[in-house]
Structure formats: structure tokens, C-alpha cells
Design a protein around this motif. Structure first.
Motif, PDB file in Angstrom:
ATOM      1  N   GLN A 246       0.822  -1.207   0.000  1.00  0.00           N
ATOM      2  CA  GLN A 246       0.000   0.000   0.000  1.00  0.00           C
ATOM      3  C   GLN A 246       0.858   1.259   0.000  1.00  0.00           C
ATOM      4  O   GLN A 246       0.416   2.334  -0.416  1.00  0.00           O
ATOM      5  CB  GLN A 246      -0.927  -0.012   1.218  1.00  0.00           C
ATOM      6  CG  GLN A 246      -1.949   1.113   1.254  1.00  0.00           C
ATOM      7  CD  GLN A 246      -3.020   0.970   0.188  1.00  0.00           C
ATOM      8  OE1 GLN A 246      -3.683  -0.041   0.093  1.00  0.00           O
ATOM      9  NE2 GLN A 246      -3.178   2.004  -0.630  1.00  0.00           N
ATOM     10  N   ASN A 249       4.114   3.658  -4.842  1.00  0.00           N
ATOM     11  CA  ASN A 249       3.510   4.717  -5.639  1.00  0.00           C
ATOM     12  C   ASN A 249       2.253   4.205  -6.334  1.00  0.00           C
ATOM     13  O   ASN A 249       2.179   3.035  -6.738  1.00  0.00           O
ATOM     14  CB  ASN A 249       4.498   5.221  -6.697  1.00  0.00           C
ATOM     15  CG  ASN A 249       5.648   6.008  -6.087  1.00  0.00           C
ATOM     16  OD1 ASN A 249       5.503   6.587  -5.007  1.00  0.00           O
ATOM     17  ND2 ASN A 249       6.785   6.027  -6.754  1.00  0.00           N
ATOM     18  N   GLU A 250       1.258   5.079  -6.492  1.00  0.00           N
ATOM     19  CA  GLU A 250      -0.023   4.677  -7.074  1.00  0.00           C
ATOM     20  C   GLU A 250       0.140   4.101  -8.470  1.00  0.00           C
ATOM     21  O   GLU A 250      -0.601   3.193  -8.866  1.00  0.00           O
ATOM     22  CB  GLU A 250      -0.974   5.874  -7.135  1.00  0.00           C
ATOM     23  CG  GLU A 250      -1.544   6.289  -5.782  1.00  0.00           C
ATOM     24  CD  GLU A 250      -2.591   7.380  -5.912  1.00  0.00           C
ATOM     25  OE1 GLU A 250      -3.104   7.566  -7.040  1.00  0.00           O
ATOM     26  OE2 GLU A 250      -2.886   8.041  -4.909  1.00  0.00           O
ATOM     27  N   GLU A 251       1.121   4.606  -9.226  1.00  0.00           N
ATOM     28  CA  GLU A 251       1.290   4.131 -10.603  1.00  0.00           C
ATOM     29  C   GLU A 251       1.909   2.744 -10.681  1.00  0.00           C
ATOM     30  O   GLU A 251       1.971   2.143 -11.760  1.00  0.00           O
ATOM     31  CB  GLU A 251       2.124   5.125 -11.420  1.00  0.00           C
ATOM     32  CG  GLU A 251       3.507   5.392 -10.863  1.00  0.00           C
ATOM     33  CD  GLU A 251       3.554   6.590  -9.920  1.00  0.00           C
ATOM     34  OE1 GLU A 251       4.632   7.179  -9.788  1.00  0.00           O
ATOM     35  OE2 GLU A 251       2.494   6.925  -9.326  1.00  0.00           O
ATOM     36  N   ASP A 257      -0.675  -0.804 -12.229  1.00  0.00           N
ATOM     37  CA  ASP A 257      -0.754   0.143 -11.123  1.00  0.00           C
ATOM     38  C   ASP A 257      -0.880  -0.585  -9.777  1.00  0.00           C
ATOM     39  O   ASP A 257      -1.066  -1.810  -9.713  1.00  0.00           O
ATOM     40  CB  ASP A 257      -1.897   1.142 -11.315  1.00  0.00           C
ATOM     41  CG  ASP A 257      -3.274   0.486 -11.375  1.00  0.00           C
ATOM     42  OD1 ASP A 257      -3.452  -0.609 -10.802  1.00  0.00           O
ATOM     43  OD2 ASP A 257      -4.182   1.075 -11.988  1.00  0.00           O
ATOM     44  N   ARG A 258      -0.772   0.180  -8.715  1.00  0.00           N
ATOM     45  CA  ARG A 258      -0.771  -0.384  -7.366  1.00  0.00           C
ATOM     46  C   ARG A 258      -2.066  -1.112  -7.054  1.00  0.00           C
ATOM     47  O   ARG A 258      -2.054  -2.194  -6.444  1.00  0.00           O
ATOM     48  CB  ARG A 258      -0.541   0.730  -6.339  1.00  0.00           C
ATOM     49  CG  ARG A 258      -0.433   0.231  -4.894  1.00  0.00           C
ATOM     50  CD  ARG A 258      -0.221   1.396  -3.950  1.00  0.00           C
ATOM     51  NE  ARG A 258      -1.383   2.290  -3.929  1.00  0.00           N
ATOM     52  CZ  ARG A 258      -1.364   3.533  -3.450  1.00  0.00           C
ATOM     53  NH1 ARG A 258      -0.252   4.032  -2.968  1.00  0.00           N
ATOM     54  NH2 ARG A 258      -2.459   4.275  -3.456  1.00  0.00           N
ATOM     55  N   GLU A 259      -3.204  -0.555  -7.457  1.00  0.00           N
ATOM     56  CA  GLU A 259      -4.485  -1.186  -7.157  1.00  0.00           C
ATOM     57  C   GLU A 259      -4.588  -2.563  -7.796  1.00  0.00           C
ATOM     58  O   GLU A 259      -5.156  -3.500  -7.215  1.00  0.00           O
ATOM     59  CB  GLU A 259      -5.647  -0.293  -7.625  1.00  0.00           C
ATOM     60  CG  GLU A 259      -5.858   0.923  -6.745  1.00  0.00           C
ATOM     61  CD  GLU A 259      -6.039   0.558  -5.272  1.00  0.00           C
ATOM     62  OE1 GLU A 259      -6.890  -0.318  -4.978  1.00  0.00           O
ATOM     63  OE2 GLU A 259      -5.340   1.133  -4.428  1.00  0.00           O
TER      64      GLU A 259
END
Length: 352
Positions: A246, A249-251, A257-259
Motif C-alpha cells: 500500500q 507509488n499509485e502508478e 498500477d498499485r491497485e
């Protein structure tokens, strides 16, 4: 006639002033500290393209600048790194490695001495949250649960790993989970022992393995390929803790991407350890020192790294390369890693 007023620079911000003071303090440590001359930092990898080298280079470059010393990373591999460290109690040879330092010993791999008894454990510096397991993109196994159920029903699943370390601990945990959920069926999960990441990939390409250990950094590129490509693969499991990933980085990395990556960690993917506990493993990097090295050098490196991490620049460099900043001074790191080693020793013992 009055003298013209000199144009002064803009007033230092609090952050800039703190950074200036920290750099001055680090310079003082270099001038007064016991670390001297050229410093060779050996790593437990012979690759200059892997995560151990990349992570070590980020930290060593910052240390070299802060201490005004010539420090270079040398990718010599495990055996040569330990030999070099054993020969040099002066502090001119340091080592950076990861959890394999103790896992190799616990698995009984030749050349791995108990690092807690034979070396000084130095500070932790980063986590690689990208330790992963992948299947071919056209695999019938859509999830790790599918693999567990298949093995439990009698199917043989071949897993390509590099034995004796971080690559194997996930395999061990998966085999232990099958033992708990499907007693007596765990031997249907079969290790295919090999070496480098390229070797593990090739086994998947050649249909000689159904599941391989890899990493986000090394394998994400293959997950972008179309399903009909022989080299196409997809993630089914990342061993990192959810809270660790978590922090990335979001990207994420590449085009993932992280998600998306969070879909492959607990609690979305569960590998039971029994008694309501699930397995997760953060791959941590840390310094190791010669047992007889001057303890003042340990203190000097701890103090310098503490200042570097307080400045904040190194964290950005690490996160850009998909590492999670993870500084702990030596004493704290020693206690943390010993407890971690003891915890995972129980899993290793369970399937011996």
C-alpha cells in the motif's frame, strides 16, 4: 557615497536549513569517524540488473556523498561476498543482502552460516514488495486458490524456484498450506529447482513448470503480452504484506498500477499458516558487517543513514524503483530480523 547593498539569496526555508545542518553533520561524521579510504560494498548477487544491485546502489551512492568517501557496489555473489567480508575486519568491505542471508542457513544451503552468530547485522534499508508467483497467461489456474484445490485433488503442480531463500519461502508456505487444508496431498506440489530468473522464466516458456517465482520488476513486462504469446504470463500471488504494498507509488510499475497489484496480496489471496494466521513475507534488504569490525563504524553508518532518510530524497528514489523505504538502525534491525527468522523457521520445519 554609500556602498551598494549586496543581493542576498532567498531566506532558507526550515526544510532547507534542516538539510543544510544534516549535511554538515554527516560531513563531520566523515571527518571524525572511523570509516576511511575506499569502501567496497559486496552484495549477495552476481547480477547488476537485479533488485539487490539496484537497491544497494541507491543507498551506497547517498552514503558515499554524505560521508565524502569512495564507496562502490560490487556484485560478486553470495559465496564471494561472504569470503570478502570474512577477510576484512577493518570496515573497508561491507555487505548488503536480504532475507536469504538467514533463510539459506535455515534451509541448510552450503556456504550459509548463521548471520546472527557470525556477522554483525546492520541497518535495514528497503523492502522489495514485488516478490511474486506467476503462471502462463493461458493457464487453467486463474487464482492461487485454484492451484491449492488442484493439488489437493491429486494434480501435480510444478513450481520453478531458486532453492534456499526468498524464492523458496513462498513455495514452502504454499506447500504448508496444502498440508493443512489437504493433509497428505502436499507432495503433489513439486519444486523444480533452478537458478536465475531467466532460467525460471524459460521453464515456464517451455512448459516445464506450471508456476514460477518471479518479481514485479522482472516479470511485469511479460504480463502485458497477448495470451497467444508463448512468453505471456500473469500474476497469481505477491507475498508482500498488504500494508507494505500500500506504500508503493499509485502508478505501480510499468503498466501495472498499485491497485491491480493489491489484488494479489492478502487478504485477497490467502495462504494459511493455521490457527487463523495467513502467510505474508516482505523481502527486506540490510547491511552485514564483519564480526570484528569497529563498533564505531556501525554507529557512524547508522547515524549517517538516519540523517539521509530524515532528508527524504532517498525515499523518492527508492519508490520510483518500486522499493519501500525501510530504515531501522542496527540494534533495532537485529532484533526485528531475528524474530522474523524464528517465525519463518517454523514453516520450514513443518514440511521437512
Amino acid at each position: 557615497m554609500s556602498m551598494p547593498r549586496l543581493s542576498l539569496p532567498l531566506t532558507l526555508t526550515a526544510t532547507a536549513l534542516a538539510t543544510s545542518l544534516a549535511l554538515g553533520s554527516a560531513a563531520a561524521l566523515a571527518a571524525d569517524g572511523p570509516l576511511r579510504g575506499n569502501i567496497r560494498v559486496v552484495i549477495g548477487s552476481s547480477s547488476t540488473g537485479g533488485d539487490t544491485y539496484q537497491n544497494s546502489a541507491i543507498v551506497v551512492d547517498q552514503l558515499s556523498e554524505a560521508l565524502d568517501l569512495n564507496m562502490k557496489v560490487d556484485a560478486v555473489g553470495v559465496s564471494a561476498a561472504y569470503r570478502a567480508l570474512d577477510r576484512d575486519p577493518r570496515g573497508n568491505t561491507l555487505m548488503i543482502f536480504h532475507d536469504q542471508a538467514y533463510l539459506g542457513n535455515q534451509y541448510g544451503v552450503e556456504g550459509y552460516k548463521d548471520p546472527f552468530e557470525n556477522y554483525i547485522i546492520g541497518p535495514t534499508i528497503a523492502i522489495n514488495p514485488g516478490n511474486a508467483y506467476l503462471v502462463p497467461k493461458d493457464s487453467p489456474y486463474q487464482t492461487l486458490d485454484d492451484i491449492i484445490e488442484a493439488v489437493g485433488s491429486g494434480e501435480t503442480v510444478r513450481v520453478a524456484i531458486q532453492p534456499g531463500g526468498v524464492s523458496e519461502i513462498g513455495y514452502t508456505a504454499l506447500k504448508n498450506a496444502i498440508r493443512i487444508e489437504h493433509p497428505g496431498m502436499e507432495d503433489n506440489l513439486v519444486a523444480v529447482n533452478t537458478g536465475s530468473q531467466a532460467d525460471k522464466n524459460q521453464l515456464l516458456f517451455d512448459d516445464q513448470a506450471d508456476l514460477i517465482n518471479g518479481s514485479v520488476q522482472a516479470n511485469e513486462q511479460y504480463t502485458r503480452l497477448p495470451e497467444d504469446d508463448q512468453k505471456a504470463m500473469r500474476f497469481v500471488w505477491l507475498t508482500a504484506r498488504h500494508d507494505t504494498l500500500q506504500q508503493a507509488n499509485e502508478e505501480g510499475l510499468g503498466q501495472t498500477d498499485r491497485e491491480t497489484l493489491l489484488q494479489f496480496v492478502e487478504p485477497n489471496v490467502e495462504v494459511t499458516m493455521g490457527e487463523g494466521e495467513n502467510f505474508a513475507f516482505d523481502k527486506e534488504f540490510f547491511f552485514l558487517y564483519n564480526k570484528d569490525m569497529n563498533p564505531e563504524i556501525v554507529e557512524q553508518i547508522d547515524a549517517t543513514l538516519e540523517e539521509i532518510y530524515a532528508e527524504g530524497e532517498i525515499q523518492e528514489a527508492q519508490k520510483t524503483s518500486f522499493f519501500i523505504p525501510d530504515f531501522m538502525p542496527s540494534e533495532e534491525a537485529q532484533a526485528h530480523l531475528r524474530e522474523k527468522a524464528d517465525r519463518y523457521a517454523d514453516i520450514i520445519d513443518s514440511i521437512k
